[in-house]
Design an enzyme around this catalytic site. Structure first.
Site, PDB file in Angstrom:
ATOM      1  N   ASP A 136     -19.787   6.836   7.381  1.00  0.00           N
ATOM      2  CA  ASP A 136     -21.075   7.413   7.763  1.00  0.00           C
ATOM      3  C   ASP A 136     -21.659   8.434   6.772  1.00  0.00           C
ATOM      4  OD1 ASP A 136     -20.493   5.816   9.901  1.00  0.00           O
ATOM      5  OD2 ASP A 136     -20.566   7.386  11.422  1.00  0.00           O
ATOM      6  N   LYS A 141     -22.399   0.057  13.086  1.00  0.00           N
ATOM      7  CA  LYS A 141     -21.797   0.305  14.401  1.00  0.00           C
ATOM      8  C   LYS A 141     -22.764   1.112  15.254  1.00  0.00           C
ATOM      9  CE  LYS A 141     -19.424   4.364  12.601  1.00  0.00           C
ATOM     10  NZ  LYS A 141     -20.135   5.375  13.396  1.00  0.00           N
ATOM     11  N   CYS A 163     -16.203  10.186  13.997  1.00  0.00           N
ATOM     12  CA  CYS A 163     -16.067   8.843  13.430  1.00  0.00           C
ATOM     13  C   CYS A 163     -14.898   8.707  12.468  1.00  0.00           C
ATOM     14  CB  CYS A 163     -17.394   8.422  12.811  1.00  0.00           C
ATOM     15  SG  CYS A 163     -18.649   8.208  14.102  1.00  0.00           S
TER      16      CYS A 163
HETATM   17  C1  VGL Z   1     -20.912  10.465  14.553  1.00  0.00           C
HETATM   18  C2  VGL Z   1     -21.531  11.541  16.476  1.00  0.00           C
HETATM   19  C3  VGL Z   1     -22.421  10.530  16.782  1.00  0.00           C
HETATM   20  C4  VGL Z   1     -20.061  10.463  13.325  1.00  0.00           C
HETATM   21  C5  VGL Z   1     -21.783   9.445  14.844  1.00  0.00           C
HETATM   22  O1  VGL Z   1     -20.426   9.804  12.330  1.00  0.00           O
HETATM   23  O2  VGL Z   1     -19.000  11.138  13.339  1.00  0.00           O
HETATM   24  N1  VGL Z   1     -20.777  11.504  15.378  1.00  0.00           N
HETATM   25  N2  VGL Z   1     -22.530   9.483  15.949  1.00  0.00           N
END
Ligand code: VGL
Ligand code: ZN
Length: 204
Positions: free
Chosen positions: A8, A106, A151
């Site tokens: 991410d 995702k 994540c």
């Molecule tokens: C994430 C919260 C919501 C992450 C993604 O990438 O850790 N955290 N969506």
């Protein structure tokens, strides 16, 4: 064979972004430096529809940080983030995406969140990252990115469960720390379940 999993590395998780991870930009140079040292590089991308069930904006009576039950699972509510095809969901400029062998999106189903790059939070649907790595003879995975306590944590824990030798690149991760200590506890949990910790300098 070794794979690097970049979790991410998207604008919304950078300082100034919708779900900013403190100092999140510090991991971009780490990712760029490490990529050439791996047999395979994959990236995960949080990729939500605008009405995703993890967004506090979907509920009249909730704020970001509240916890609800979403289709039977505990769910922390977040600000709107990483909406499909927006700048916020794009990979950070300056990240060398030309080195990515593949991207796994995702969080696309509004009914369920997906912290891990492998499965949704109920382990119902696979992203096929597992098969992708296995077909290419990957035995070791090295995980880094954002956020340590969400994540990154769930991606690393799933990698262990799936039988990969799993390594966490500590200096390549930053976390949210919604509750102070969350990142520290996440790292302990990962170690307790068999994740090996190392620094990027030990890799390259
Ligand atoms: C994430 C919260 C919501 C992450 C993604 O990438 O850790 N955290 N969506
Ligand atoms: Zn998300």
């Amino acid at each position: 064979m070794k794979a690097l999993i970049l979790v991410d590395l998207q604008n919304d998780f950078m300082p100034g972004g919708a779900l900013a991870v403190p100092d999140g930009n510090a991991v971009i140079p780490v990712a760029n430096r490490l990529m050439p040292h791996f047999d395979l590089v994959v990236a995960t991308q949080d990729w939500h529809p605008a009405n995703h069930g993890s967004f506090a904006s979907q509920y009249a009576d909730h704020q970001p940080g509240d916890e609800i039950t979403l289709n039977g699972l505990p769910q922390i509510l977040w600000p709107d983030h990483c909406i499909q095809n927006t700048t916020g969901a794009a990979f950070v400029e300056g990240l060398d995406t030309s080195r990515f062998d593949r991207v796994f999106t995702k969080g696309t189903n509004r009914e369920i969140d997906s912290y891990s790059g492998f499965f949704d939070n109920a382990w119902r649907r696979s992203t096929e990252l597992d098969e992708f790595l296995r077909e290419r003879g990957i035995l070791d995975v090295f995980v880094m990115g954002l956020a340590t306590d969400y994540c990154v944590k769930f991606t690393a824990l799933d990698a262990v469960k799936l039988g990969f030798q799993t390594h966490l690149i500590s200096d390549g991760c930053r976390g949210v720390d919604l509750n102070p200590g969350d990142c520290r506890r996440a790292v302990h949990t990962m170690q307790a379940q068999g994740v090996h910790l190392l620094d990027s300098g030990d890799v390259a």
